[in-house]
Design an enzyme around this catalytic site. Structure first.
Site, mmCIF file in Angstrom:
data_model
loop_
_atom_site.group_PDB
_atom_site.id
_atom_site.type_symbol
_atom_site.label_atom_id
_atom_site.label_comp_id
_atom_site.label_asym_id
_atom_site.label_seq_id
_atom_site.Cartn_x
_atom_site.Cartn_y
_atom_site.Cartn_z
ATOM 1 N N GLY A 199 38.491 -51.850 -32.448
ATOM 2 C CA GLY A 199 38.420 -51.455 -31.049
ATOM 3 C C GLY A 199 37.122 -51.894 -30.426
ATOM 4 N N GLY A 201 33.413 -51.529 -28.485
ATOM 5 C CA GLY A 201 32.255 -50.658 -28.644
ATOM 6 C C GLY A 201 32.286 -49.532 -27.643
ATOM 7 N N VAL A 204 36.003 -47.276 -28.726
ATOM 8 C CA VAL A 204 36.069 -46.754 -30.101
ATOM 9 C C VAL A 204 34.658 -46.440 -30.637
ATOM 10 C CG1 VAL A 204 36.733 -47.352 -32.471
ATOM 11 C CG2 VAL A 204 38.283 -47.819 -30.573
ATOM 12 N N GLY A 205 33.705 -47.348 -30.393
ATOM 13 C CA GLY A 205 32.329 -47.116 -30.876
ATOM 14 C C GLY A 205 31.745 -45.839 -30.289
ATOM 15 N N GLU A 243 20.211 -50.476 -37.345
ATOM 16 C CA GLU A 243 19.651 -51.779 -37.732
ATOM 17 C C GLU A 243 19.846 -52.689 -36.537
ATOM 18 O OE1 GLU A 243 21.508 -53.104 -41.311
ATOM 19 O OE2 GLU A 243 20.315 -51.706 -42.486
ATOM 20 N N GLU A 377 15.354 -61.692 -27.909
ATOM 21 C CA GLU A 377 16.141 -62.180 -29.036
ATOM 22 C C GLU A 377 17.222 -63.114 -28.488
ATOM 23 O OE1 GLU A 377 18.940 -59.547 -31.036
ATOM 24 O OE2 GLU A 377 18.184 -60.256 -32.961
HETATM 25 P P1 NAD Z 1 26.508 -55.650 -30.427
HETATM 26 O O1 NAD Z 1 25.452 -54.620 -30.240
HETATM 27 O O2 NAD Z 1 27.100 -56.285 -29.247
HETATM 28 O O3 NAD Z 1 27.733 -55.041 -31.253
HETATM 29 C C1 NAD Z 1 27.586 -54.486 -32.550
HETATM 30 C C2 NAD Z 1 28.688 -53.490 -32.790
HETATM 31 O O4 NAD Z 1 28.478 -52.377 -31.926
HETATM 32 C C3 NAD Z 1 30.093 -54.010 -32.459
HETATM 33 O O5 NAD Z 1 31.002 -53.473 -33.381
HETATM 34 C C4 NAD Z 1 30.334 -53.454 -31.066
HETATM 35 O O6 NAD Z 1 31.689 -53.282 -30.760
HETATM 36 C C5 NAD Z 1 29.631 -52.113 -31.168
HETATM 37 N N1 NAD Z 1 29.182 -51.566 -29.886
HETATM 38 C C6 NAD Z 1 28.770 -52.228 -28.783
HETATM 39 N N2 NAD Z 1 28.438 -51.364 -27.813
HETATM 40 C C7 NAD Z 1 28.619 -50.120 -28.333
HETATM 41 C C8 NAD Z 1 28.466 -48.809 -27.824
HETATM 42 N N3 NAD Z 1 28.040 -48.592 -26.577
HETATM 43 N N4 NAD Z 1 28.737 -47.766 -28.630
HETATM 44 C C9 NAD Z 1 29.156 -47.953 -29.886
HETATM 45 N N5 NAD Z 1 29.363 -49.173 -30.422
HETATM 46 C C10 NAD Z 1 29.090 -50.241 -29.645
HETATM 47 O O7 NAD Z 1 25.867 -56.701 -31.442
HETATM 48 P P2 NAD Z 1 26.504 -58.060 -31.960
HETATM 49 O O8 NAD Z 1 26.391 -59.054 -30.857
HETATM 50 O O9 NAD Z 1 27.817 -57.790 -32.581
HETATM 51 O O10 NAD Z 1 25.482 -58.436 -33.135
HETATM 52 C C11 NAD Z 1 24.290 -59.099 -32.923
HETATM 53 C C12 NAD Z 1 23.129 -58.133 -32.938
HETATM 54 O O11 NAD Z 1 23.091 -57.424 -34.172
HETATM 55 C C13 NAD Z 1 21.792 -58.836 -32.844
HETATM 56 O O12 NAD Z 1 20.952 -58.142 -31.950
HETATM 57 C C14 NAD Z 1 21.237 -58.747 -34.257
HETATM 58 O O13 NAD Z 1 19.845 -58.825 -34.343
HETATM 59 C C15 NAD Z 1 21.770 -57.439 -34.698
HETATM 60 N N6 NAD Z 1 21.798 -57.346 -36.173
HETATM 61 C C16 NAD Z 1 20.840 -56.597 -36.806
HETATM 62 C C17 NAD Z 1 20.802 -56.534 -38.193
HETATM 63 C C18 NAD Z 1 19.742 -55.727 -38.889
HETATM 64 O O14 NAD Z 1 19.844 -55.528 -40.095
HETATM 65 N N7 NAD Z 1 18.727 -55.238 -38.205
HETATM 66 C C19 NAD Z 1 21.764 -57.214 -38.947
HETATM 67 C C20 NAD Z 1 22.726 -57.963 -38.274
HETATM 68 C C21 NAD Z 1 22.735 -58.029 -36.887
#
Ligand code: NAD
Length: 483
Positions: A199, A201, A204-205, A243, A377
């Site tokens: 789903g 973010g 579902v998130g 993270e 980033e």
């Molecule tokens: P994103 O934040 O767009 O999404 C990550 C996840 O969060 C997805 O499953 C998304 O559906 C969910 N999400 C988004 N908004 C949400 C909300 N309001 N509530 C709950 N869930 C929500 O990130 P992305 O584009 O998928 O991934 C890239 C990012 O992840 C980069 O910033 C990267 O640095 C970070 N990352 C960090 C690590 C670490 O270990 N620190 C590892 C991998 C990736």
């Protein structure tokens, strides 16, 4: 185009309460390859109820039972490594040649299993028995850039701790999580212990982060979404493990092997098409050595073979989505507009690639630490070379970021290298390109996150701590924590 109509709830493949579908786009061809059912808040309710019901039994499973379960998961996973590498190549553009993406998870599972053999869940402090108990139902939210590894690390430490869980992968990469669910099902994860709700973010998130039946949220993703998750989870005082993003600096001191530092930096920064949270995307070089280091950077950047990630000769695939492609283009144009010197790459698709979300490996020099390409980033193959005057200046630039995920230092002086490592405000530092260890903690300072994953620190994220008094005789038979 294949249809995936199910979520996985309470040990069964289940249609969502109100089915809606999203297309999964192959970033190489820009064509839809699958249609996946998305859940909603009502499905999260069902999944949390299943996880709560399963918690009573699973939290009381023995360590031996959990070790055997992880062993079965490893065997079941190993049978599908080729399938995993094909799926993530197609859903996320990750080259099949990237062994770390599919073999890394096996190593993490082995580390978690082995830790269970030695970890003291019950010990003594003073005259108290100190128990470490599973925290409860965990919401696991993961990104697309390491689609299986980020999910595996969360679920394996959650299972090792005795927790039950509801997982949600990124909308960009749901197929690898469906395959992973098949692995868990085949391995005999008890009913309700692991639930998958695909789903968005926002829907579902957020339902997972706000749910009163969830005890902990483990989130990996962008800092922006992490802030929202943290704020939402605060209403029910859940534990939150975040993270998040990074803008890690590599400090190349004047006595370093410049060529080695340059080539390593390009490989580490552009690996996974620059879509790695620990990417050393700021290269800090002494002002007098910038011109010397640039040719090595350009030469190394030209070595990548861009193309179809299914081809094993490809070392750089496309970025994951049209949106990510546009964001990176915007940043590259922004760097040019802000007056940074473009050394290689630039806007537009690489030569010879007429479709797919491919980006040119790009290096900027003469970058001011305040420019957006030095502070934000980008999450693409874009490197900012920043000159410094002396070591203190370099450390100040490195630490002058809202992020604090990784840090790197290159020097031929080990003592000096260690001093710099101590000064950097980041959770994981590597000296002269040293490899990392999956036993050691990973996580961020500042706005790069809260908490640590992997090894004993990762396991303890999923544990509550209880002091029990009145059992002094029994306590005395136990090992002392920190004893
Ligand atoms: P994103 O934040 O767009 O999404 C990550 C996840 O969060 C997805 O499953 C998304 O559906 C969910 N999400 C988004 N908004 C949400 C909300 N309001 N509530 C709950 N869930 C929500 O990130 P992305 O584009 O998928 O991934 C890239 C990012 O992840 C980069 O910033 C990267 O640095 C970070 N990352 C960090 C690590 C670490 O270990 N620190 C590892 C991998 C990736």
């Amino acid at each position: 185009m294949k249809l995936y109509p199910h979520l996985f709830i309470d040990g069964a493949w289940t249609a969502p309460v109100e089915p809606r579908y999203i297309d999964v786009i192959d970033p190489t061809t820009e064509e839809a390859i699958a249609s996946v059912a998305m859940g909603g808040a009502a499905d999260v309710d069902k999944a949390v109820a299943a996880a709560r019901a399963a918690f009573a039994d699973f939290s009381n499973s023995t360590i031996e039972e959990r070790i055997r379960l992880i062993d079965r998961i490893i065997s079941s996973y190993e049978k599908r490594v080729d399938k995993f590498s094909e799926v993530i190549a197609r859903e996320a553009g990750i080259p099949r040649a990237s062994r770390a993406q599919v073999y890394g998870p096996i190593q993490h599972m082995q580390v978690a299993r082995d830790l269970l053999r030695s970890y003291r869940f019950v010990s003594r402090l003073g005259h108290a028995i100190v128990r470490r108990e599973p925290i409860g139902v965990c919401a696991l939210i993961s990104p697309w850039n390491w689609p299986i590894q980020t999910k595996v690390i969360k679920l394996i430490y959650g299972l090792a701790a005795g927790c039950t869980m509801v997982a949600k992968p990124s909308e960009n990469s749901p197929l690898s999580s469906l395959l992973l669910t098949e692995v868990l099902d085949e391995a005999g994860v008890p009913k309700g212990v692991f639930n998958l709700v695909n789903g968005s973010g926002r829907e579902v998130g957020q339902a997972m982060s706000s749910h009163p039946g969830v005890d902990m949220v483990s989130f990996t993703g962008s800092t922006g979404a992490g802030r929202v998750v943290g704020a939402t989870a605060a209403a029910t005082v859940k534990r939150v493990s975040l993270e998040l993003g990074g803008k890690s600096a590599n400090l190349v001191l004047p006595d370093a092997d410049l060529e080695k530092a340059a080539r390593w930096n390009i490989q580490r920064c552009f690996f996974n098409t620059g879509q790695s949270c620990h990417a050393p995307s700021r290269l800090l070089v002494h002002a007098s050595q910038v011109e010397q280091i640039l040719p090595f950077l350009v030469d190394e950047a030209s070595q990548f073979r861009l193309g179809n990630p299914l081809d094993t000769a490809t070392t750089m695939g496309p970025t994951v989505s049209a949106r990510q492609f546009e964001t990176i283009q915007h940043h590259i144009q922004g760097g040019i507009d802000e007056g940074a010197r473009l050394i290689c790459g630039g806007v537009g698709r690489p030569e010879g690639l007429t479709r797919g979300y491919f980006v040119k490996p790009t290096v900027f020099a003469e970058v001011d630490p305040k420019m957006k390409i030095a502070t934000e980033e980008i999450f693409g193959p874009v490197l900012a070379v920043i000159p410094y005057e002396n070591q203190d200046h370099a450390i100040a630039i490195a630490n002058g970021s809202i992020y604090g995920l990784g840090g790197y230092v290159f020097t031929s002086n080990r003592a000096q290298g260690y001093e710099v490592a101590k000064e950097l405000r980041a959770g994981r530092i590597s000296f002269n390109g040293a490899a990392t260890d999956s036993l050691a903690p990973m996580g961020g300072y500042k706005q790069s996150g809260i908490g640590r994953s992997m090894g004993v620190f990762g396991l303890e994220e999923y544990l509550e701590t209880k002091s029990v008094y009145g059992f002094q005789e029994e306590a005395e038979t136990l090992p002392v924590i920190h004893g």
